[in-house]
Design a protein around this motif. Sequence first.
Motif, PDB file in Angstrom:
ATOM      1  N   VAL A  29       0.833  -1.188   0.000  1.00  0.00           N
ATOM      2  CA  VAL A  29       0.000   0.000   0.000  1.00  0.00           C
ATOM      3  C   VAL A  29       0.878   1.252   0.000  1.00  0.00           C
ATOM      4  CG1 VAL A  29      -1.747   1.280   1.306  1.00  0.00           C
ATOM      5  CG2 VAL A  29      -1.919  -1.179   1.111  1.00  0.00           C
ATOM      6  N   VAL A  30       1.929   1.219   0.787  1.00  0.00           N
ATOM      7  CA  VAL A  30       2.844   2.365   0.829  1.00  0.00           C
ATOM      8  C   VAL A  30       3.494   2.561  -0.538  1.00  0.00           C
ATOM      9  CG1 VAL A  30       4.996   3.229   1.834  1.00  0.00           C
ATOM     10  CG2 VAL A  30       3.247   2.231   3.310  1.00  0.00           C
ATOM     11  N   GLU A  31       3.949   1.491  -1.149  1.00  0.00           N
ATOM     12  CA  GLU A  31       4.580   1.614  -2.468  1.00  0.00           C
ATOM     13  C   GLU A  31       3.575   2.080  -3.512  1.00  0.00           C
ATOM     14  OE1 GLU A  31       7.453   2.049  -5.131  1.00  0.00           O
ATOM     15  OE2 GLU A  31       7.790   1.584  -3.011  1.00  0.00           O
ATOM     16  N   ALA A  32       2.346   1.591  -3.433  1.00  0.00           N
ATOM     17  CA  ALA A  32       1.297   2.047  -4.364  1.00  0.00           C
ATOM     18  C   ALA A  32       1.101   3.557  -4.225  1.00  0.00           C
ATOM     19  CB  ALA A  32      -0.005   1.310  -4.094  1.00  0.00           C
ATOM     20  N   TYR A  33       1.081   4.030  -2.994  1.00  0.00           N
ATOM     21  CA  TYR A  33       0.940   5.468  -2.759  1.00  0.00           C
ATOM     22  C   TYR A  33       2.124   6.231  -3.354  1.00  0.00           C
ATOM     23  CZ  TYR A  33       0.718   9.968  -0.497  1.00  0.00           C
ATOM     24  OH  TYR A  33       0.689  11.324  -0.265  1.00  0.00           O
ATOM     25  N   LYS A  34       3.321   5.714  -3.126  1.00  0.00           N
ATOM     26  CA  LYS A  34       4.518   6.369  -3.662  1.00  0.00           C
ATOM     27  C   LYS A  34       4.520   6.404  -5.188  1.00  0.00           C
ATOM     28  CE  LYS A  34       7.645   5.409   0.196  1.00  0.00           C
ATOM     29  NZ  LYS A  34       8.859   4.677   0.604  1.00  0.00           N
ATOM     30  N   GLN A  35       3.839   5.432  -5.812  1.00  0.00           N
ATOM     31  CA  GLN A  35       3.762   5.381  -7.275  1.00  0.00           C
ATOM     32  C   GLN A  35       2.603   6.218  -7.815  1.00  0.00           C
ATOM     33  OE1 GLN A  35       6.066   3.968  -9.269  1.00  0.00           O
ATOM     34  NE2 GLN A  35       7.192   3.486  -7.404  1.00  0.00           N
ATOM     35  N   LYS A  47       6.799   4.972   9.373  1.00  0.00           N
ATOM     36  CA  LYS A  47       8.250   4.985   9.173  1.00  0.00           C
ATOM     37  C   LYS A  47       8.616   5.483   7.769  1.00  0.00           C
ATOM     38  CE  LYS A  47      12.277   2.065   9.869  1.00  0.00           C
ATOM     39  NZ  LYS A  47      12.788   0.740  10.157  1.00  0.00           N
ATOM     40  N   ALA A  48       7.767   5.199   6.771  1.00  0.00           N
ATOM     41  CA  ALA A  48       8.013   5.628   5.390  1.00  0.00           C
ATOM     42  C   ALA A  48       7.558   7.059   5.137  1.00  0.00           C
ATOM     43  CB  ALA A  48       7.309   4.679   4.431  1.00  0.00           C
ATOM     44  N   GLY A  49       7.039   7.720   6.177  1.00  0.00           N
ATOM     45  CA  GLY A  49       6.576   9.098   6.013  1.00  0.00           C
ATOM     46  C   GLY A  49       5.205   9.212   5.365  1.00  0.00           C
ATOM     47  N   CYS A  50       4.439   8.149   5.424  1.00  0.00           N
ATOM     48  CA  CYS A  50       3.122   8.141   4.776  1.00  0.00           C
ATOM     49  C   CYS A  50       1.969   8.137   5.770  1.00  0.00           C
ATOM     50  CB  CYS A  50       3.005   6.923   3.870  1.00  0.00           C
ATOM     51  SG  CYS A  50       4.140   6.950   2.481  1.00  0.00           S
ATOM     52  N   HIS A  51       2.246   8.416   7.039  1.00  0.00           N
ATOM     53  CA  HIS A  51       1.192   8.439   8.045  1.00  0.00           C
ATOM     54  C   HIS A  51       0.121   9.458   7.642  1.00  0.00           C
ATOM     55  CE1 HIS A  51      -0.808   8.249  11.875  1.00  0.00           C
ATOM     56  NE2 HIS A  51      -0.753   9.566  11.949  1.00  0.00           N
ATOM     57  N   GLY A  52      -1.125   9.029   7.651  1.00  0.00           N
ATOM     58  CA  GLY A  52      -2.227   9.906   7.276  1.00  0.00           C
ATOM     59  C   GLY A  52      -2.466   9.993   5.775  1.00  0.00           C
ATOM     60  N   LYS A  53      -1.576   9.418   4.984  1.00  0.00           N
ATOM     61  CA  LYS A  53      -1.717   9.451   3.523  1.00  0.00           C
ATOM     62  C   LYS A  53      -2.194   8.121   2.966  1.00  0.00           C
ATOM     63  CE  LYS A  53       1.934  12.855   3.335  1.00  0.00           C
ATOM     64  NZ  LYS A  53       3.349  13.072   3.107  1.00  0.00           N
ATOM     65  N   VAL A  54      -1.961   7.044   3.716  1.00  0.00           N
ATOM     66  CA  VAL A  54      -2.441   5.718   3.356  1.00  0.00           C
ATOM     67  C   VAL A  54      -3.320   5.209   4.497  1.00  0.00           C
ATOM     68  CG1 VAL A  54      -0.406   5.203   1.947  1.00  0.00           C
ATOM     69  CG2 VAL A  54      -0.461   4.484   4.323  1.00  0.00           C
ATOM     70  N   SER A  55      -4.163   4.260   4.199  1.00  0.00           N
ATOM     71  CA  SER A  55      -5.065   3.714   5.223  1.00  0.00           C
ATOM     72  C   SER A  55      -4.967   2.203   5.259  1.00  0.00           C
ATOM     73  CB  SER A  55      -6.515   4.091   4.910  1.00  0.00           C
ATOM     74  OG  SER A  55      -6.687   5.472   4.853  1.00  0.00           O
ATOM     75  N   PHE A  56      -5.001   1.675   6.442  1.00  0.00           N
ATOM     76  CA  PHE A  56      -5.094   0.240   6.643  1.00  0.00           C
ATOM     77  C   PHE A  56      -6.324   0.008   7.506  1.00  0.00           C
ATOM     78  CE2 PHE A  56      -0.632   1.008   5.829  1.00  0.00           C
ATOM     79  CZ  PHE A  56      -0.376   0.063   4.850  1.00  0.00           C
ATOM     80  N   LEU A  57      -7.282  -0.723   6.969  1.00  0.00           N
ATOM     81  CA  LEU A  57      -8.549  -0.926   7.645  1.00  0.00           C
ATOM     82  C   LEU A  57      -8.697  -2.368   8.092  1.00  0.00           C
ATOM     83  CD1 LEU A  57     -10.761   1.013   5.080  1.00  0.00           C
ATOM     84  CD2 LEU A  57      -9.665   1.904   7.146  1.00  0.00           C
ATOM     85  N   LYS A  58      -9.240  -2.544   9.287  1.00  0.00           N
ATOM     86  CA  LYS A  58      -9.490  -3.889   9.794  1.00  0.00           C
ATOM     87  C   LYS A  58     -10.818  -4.353   9.211  1.00  0.00           C
ATOM     88  CE  LYS A  58      -9.614  -6.798  13.806  1.00  0.00           C
ATOM     89  NZ  LYS A  58      -9.610  -6.919  15.247  1.00  0.00           N
ATOM     90  N   LYS A  59     -10.722  -4.928   8.030  1.00  0.00           N
ATOM     91  CA  LYS A  59     -11.905  -5.419   7.325  1.00  0.00           C
ATOM     92  C   LYS A  59     -11.581  -6.743   6.652  1.00  0.00           C
ATOM     93  CE  LYS A  59     -14.342  -1.155   6.440  1.00  0.00           C
ATOM     94  NZ  LYS A  59     -15.163  -0.432   5.478  1.00  0.00           N
ATOM     95  N   ASP A  60     -12.614  -7.531   6.470  1.00  0.00           N
ATOM     96  CA  ASP A  60     -12.500  -8.817   5.792  1.00  0.00           C
ATOM     97  C   ASP A  60     -12.562  -8.583   4.286  1.00  0.00           C
ATOM     98  OD1 ASP A  60     -12.854 -11.367   4.727  1.00  0.00           O
ATOM     99  OD2 ASP A  60     -14.221 -11.998   6.319  1.00  0.00           O
ATOM    100  N   LEU A  61     -11.504  -8.924   3.571  1.00  0.00           N
ATOM    101  CA  LEU A  61     -11.440  -8.730   2.128  1.00  0.00           C
ATOM    102  C   LEU A  61     -12.610  -9.402   1.416  1.00  0.00           C
ATOM    103  CD1 LEU A  61      -9.874  -7.747  -0.378  1.00  0.00           C
ATOM    104  CD2 LEU A  61      -8.613  -9.893  -0.310  1.00  0.00           C
ATOM    105  N   TRP A  62     -13.085 -10.507   1.958  1.00  0.00           N
ATOM    106  CA  TRP A  62     -14.184 -11.248   1.324  1.00  0.00           C
ATOM    107  C   TRP A  62     -15.507 -10.513   1.461  1.00  0.00           C
ATOM    108  CZ3 TRP A  62     -12.060 -14.403  -1.792  1.00  0.00           C
ATOM    109  CH2 TRP A  62     -10.846 -14.995  -1.459  1.00  0.00           C
ATOM    110  N   LYS A  63     -15.588  -9.577   2.408  1.00  0.00           N
ATOM    111  CA  LYS A  63     -16.842  -8.844   2.633  1.00  0.00           C
ATOM    112  C   LYS A  63     -16.800  -7.416   2.074  1.00  0.00           C
ATOM    113  CE  LYS A  63     -17.917 -11.570   6.698  1.00  0.00           C
ATOM    114  NZ  LYS A  63     -18.055 -11.584   8.149  1.00  0.00           N
ATOM    115  N   VAL A  64     -15.645  -6.984   1.613  1.00  0.00           N
ATOM    116  CA  VAL A  64     -15.495  -5.641   1.068  1.00  0.00           C
ATOM    117  C   VAL A  64     -15.928  -5.641  -0.397  1.00  0.00           C
ATOM    118  CG1 VAL A  64     -13.798  -3.857   0.454  1.00  0.00           C
ATOM    119  CG2 VAL A  64     -13.606  -5.060   2.624  1.00  0.00           C
TER     120      VAL A  64
END
Length: 126
Positions: free
Chosen positions: A1-7, A31-48
Motif C-alpha cells: 500500500v505504501v509503495e502504491a501510494y509512492k507510485q 516509518k516511510a513518512g506516509c502516516h495519514g496518507k495511506v489507510s489500513f482498515l481492519k476489514k475482511d477482504l471477502w466482505k469488502v
Amino acid sequence: VVEAYKQGLRPAVGYELNPWLLCLSNYRAWKAGCHGKVSFLKKDLWKVNLSDCYNVIVFLAPSVKPPLAAKLLAELPDEARVVAGRFPFPAWTPTSTLGRGLEQVWAYDMKEVRRAARSGAGGSPV
C-alpha cells in the motif's frame, strides 16, 4: 500500500484482519513518512465491495487465489488492474510481469482476463 501510494495511486487502502499485521502496516507507513496518507482498515477482504477499485494489489497464498479470482471477476470494472505478489493467479495470463523468484509480481488487466476467458484462450477464468 505504501509503495502504491509512492507510485501515485490514490486512494491507497489496505485491508487486514490480523491485528498484529494491521499494527505493523501502520508502523511501516509511519516509518516511510506516509502516516495519514495511506489507510489500513481492519476489514475482511471477502466482505469488502471492490467494484469501485481500479488498482488492486494482493499478496496472498496460492490456495486463496481461485476464490479471490472469482470475487475479482465478479466485482472489478474492466478498467481495473490486479497485481499479485509472490504467487500468480494460476488460470490468468498476465499482461506483464516484473522481477524474479520471491520478488516477482504479475499484473493482470481485467478486460484482458475477461476477454481470454470468453475466447477460451485463458482456460478457466478462475
